[in-house]
Design a protein around this motif. Structure first.
Motif, PDB file in Angstrom:
ATOM      1  N   ILE A 109      -7.923   4.860  21.089  1.00 22.47           N
ATOM      2  CA  ILE A 109      -9.051   5.598  21.660  1.00 22.47           C
ATOM      3  C   ILE A 109      -9.077   7.034  21.142  1.00 22.47           C
ATOM      4  CG2 ILE A 109     -10.024   6.494  23.808  1.00 22.47           C
ATOM      5  CD1 ILE A 109      -8.938   3.895  25.142  1.00 22.47           C
ATOM      6  N   LEU A 110      -7.915   7.672  21.096  1.00 23.53           N
ATOM      7  CA  LEU A 110      -7.835   9.042  20.593  1.00 23.53           C
ATOM      8  C   LEU A 110      -8.263   9.109  19.130  1.00 23.53           C
ATOM      9  CD1 LEU A 110      -7.017  12.014  21.029  1.00 23.53           C
ATOM     10  CD2 LEU A 110      -4.710  11.369  20.297  1.00 23.53           C
ATOM     11  N   SER A 111      -7.833   8.134  18.340  1.00 19.18           N
ATOM     12  CA  SER A 111      -8.222   8.091  16.934  1.00 19.18           C
ATOM     13  C   SER A 111      -9.736   7.986  16.795  1.00 19.18           C
ATOM     14  CB  SER A 111      -7.551   6.900  16.246  1.00 19.18           C
ATOM     15  OG  SER A 111      -8.022   6.747  14.945  1.00 19.18           O
ATOM     16  N   SER A 112     -10.330   7.139  17.605  1.00 19.39           N
ATOM     17  CA  SER A 112     -11.784   6.994  17.571  1.00 19.39           C
ATOM     18  C   SER A 112     -12.475   8.286  18.001  1.00 19.39           C
ATOM     19  CB  SER A 112     -12.204   5.842  18.483  1.00 19.39           C
ATOM     20  OG  SER A 112     -13.591   5.692  18.475  1.00 19.39           O
ATOM     21  N   ASP A 113     -11.940   8.920  19.030  1.00 12.30           N
ATOM     22  CA  ASP A 113     -12.527  10.177  19.503  1.00 12.30           C
ATOM     23  C   ASP A 113     -12.442  11.277  18.444  1.00 12.30           C
ATOM     24  OD1 ASP A 113     -13.133   9.016  21.929  1.00 12.30           O
ATOM     25  OD2 ASP A 113     -11.384   9.857  22.976  1.00 12.30           O
ATOM     26  N   LEU A 114     -11.348  11.292  17.681  1.00  7.26           N
ATOM     27  CA  LEU A 114     -11.160  12.355  16.694  1.00  7.26           C
ATOM     28  C   LEU A 114     -11.912  12.119  15.393  1.00  7.26           C
ATOM     29  CD1 LEU A 114      -7.332  13.095  17.020  1.00  7.26           C
ATOM     30  CD2 LEU A 114      -9.218  14.525  17.779  1.00  7.26           C
ATOM     31  N   PHE A 115     -11.932  10.883  14.926  1.00  4.53           N
ATOM     32  CA  PHE A 115     -12.416  10.621  13.570  1.00  4.53           C
ATOM     33  C   PHE A 115     -13.774   9.945  13.477  1.00  4.53           C
ATOM     34  CE2 PHE A 115      -7.746  10.742  12.975  1.00  4.53           C
ATOM     35  CZ  PHE A 115      -7.678  11.763  12.056  1.00  4.53           C
ATOM     36  N   ALA A 116     -14.231   9.282  14.525  1.00  7.42           N
ATOM     37  CA  ALA A 116     -15.460   8.490  14.414  1.00  7.42           C
ATOM     38  C   ALA A 116     -16.693   9.365  14.149  1.00  7.42           C
ATOM     39  CB  ALA A 116     -15.667   7.643  15.661  1.00  7.42           C
ATOM     40  N   LYS A 117     -16.904  10.359  14.980  1.00  8.13           N
ATOM     41  CA  LYS A 117     -18.119  11.175  14.833  1.00  8.13           C
ATOM     42  C   LYS A 117     -18.180  11.897  13.483  1.00  8.13           C
ATOM     43  CE  LYS A 117     -21.120  14.162  17.510  1.00  8.13           C
ATOM     44  NZ  LYS A 117     -21.295  14.865  18.781  1.00  8.13           N
ATOM     45  N   PRO A 118     -17.085  12.567  13.040  1.00 13.14           N
ATOM     46  CA  PRO A 118     -17.152  13.206  11.718  1.00 13.14           C
ATOM     47  C   PRO A 118     -17.385  12.204  10.584  1.00 13.14           C
ATOM     48  CG  PRO A 118     -15.276  14.048  12.944  1.00 13.14           C
ATOM     49  CD  PRO A 118     -15.842  12.919  13.742  1.00 13.14           C
ATOM     50  N   THR A 119     -16.786  11.021  10.707  1.00 13.16           N
ATOM     51  CA  THR A 119     -16.968  10.003   9.674  1.00 13.16           C
ATOM     52  C   THR A 119     -18.414   9.546   9.615  1.00 13.16           C
ATOM     53  OG1 THR A 119     -14.683   9.253   9.949  1.00 13.16           O
ATOM     54  CG2 THR A 119     -16.202   7.743   8.856  1.00 13.16           C
ATOM     55  N   PHE A 120     -19.031   9.323  10.766  1.00 17.44           N
ATOM     56  CA  PHE A 120     -20.421   8.876  10.796  1.00 17.44           C
ATOM     57  C   PHE A 120     -21.360   9.962  10.282  1.00 17.44           C
ATOM     58  CE2 PHE A 120     -19.056   6.146  14.624  1.00 17.44           C
ATOM     59  CZ  PHE A 120     -18.487   5.208  13.771  1.00 17.44           C
ATOM     60  N   ILE A 121     -21.083  11.203  10.616  1.00 15.41           N
ATOM     61  CA  ILE A 121     -21.909  12.310  10.130  1.00 15.41           C
ATOM     62  C   ILE A 121     -21.788  12.440   8.611  1.00 15.41           C
ATOM     63  CG2 ILE A 121     -22.167  14.830  10.141  1.00 15.41           C
ATOM     64  CD1 ILE A 121     -21.420  14.691  13.156  1.00 15.41           C
ATOM     65  N   LEU A 122     -20.558  12.355   8.108  1.00 12.62           N
ATOM     66  CA  LEU A 122     -20.356  12.436   6.660  1.00 12.62           C
ATOM     67  C   LEU A 122     -21.016  11.267   5.940  1.00 12.62           C
ATOM     68  CD1 LEU A 122     -16.661  13.644   6.507  1.00 12.62           C
ATOM     69  CD2 LEU A 122     -18.652  14.856   5.624  1.00 12.62           C
ATOM     70  N   SER A 123     -20.987  10.083   6.540  1.00 10.40           N
ATOM     71  CA  SER A 123     -21.632   8.939   5.891  1.00 10.40           C
ATOM     72  C   SER A 123     -23.146   9.122   5.854  1.00 10.40           C
ATOM     73  CB  SER A 123     -21.256   7.630   6.585  1.00 10.40           C
ATOM     74  OG  SER A 123     -21.803   7.558   7.884  1.00 10.40           O
ATOM     75  N   ALA A 124     -23.720   9.697   6.894  1.00  9.52           N
ATOM     76  CA  ALA A 124     -25.163   9.962   6.895  1.00  9.52           C
ATOM     77  C   ALA A 124     -25.531  10.995   5.836  1.00  9.52           C
ATOM     78  CB  ALA A 124     -25.609  10.433   8.271  1.00  9.52           C
ATOM     79  N   ILE A 125     -24.731  12.045   5.733  1.00 11.15           N
ATOM     80  CA  ILE A 125     -24.981  13.080   4.728  1.00 11.15           C
ATOM     81  C   ILE A 125     -24.869  12.494   3.327  1.00 11.15           C
ATOM     82  CG2 ILE A 125     -24.027  15.198   3.714  1.00 11.15           C
ATOM     83  CD1 ILE A 125     -23.284  16.024   6.624  1.00 11.15           C
TER      84      ILE A 125
END
Length: 71
Positions: A40-56
């Motif tokens: 859960i912590l891994s998802s909280d830390l890395f999911a949002k930045p990863t999704f934003i970077l993939s959109a960019i």
């Protein structure tokens, strides 16, 4: 302009792949250790930045598809 976009695309692509790898590796480690909080912590830390970077990265790639190719 095209060279700048290519550079930004490469930087965002590498950043997205690294953050996505960190997300998956940390979640895998949490599963192997049987630590649900780690997953859960891994998802909280890395999911949002990863999704934003993939959109960019996707938007830059889309913009590059409209620019003429340089030989």
């Amino acid at each position: 302009m095209a060279k700048t976009l290519v550079l930004l695309f490469r930087i965002s692509l590498v950043s997205m792949l690294l953050s996505g790898s960190m997300l998956v590796m940390n979640q895998l480690l949490g599963i192997l250790l049987g630590n649900g909080d780690w997953v859960i912590l891994s998802s909280d830390l890395f999911a949002k930045p990863t999704f934003i970077l993939s959109a960019i990265t996707g938007l830059i790639g889309f913009a590059l598809s409209y620019l003429p190719r340089e030989m």
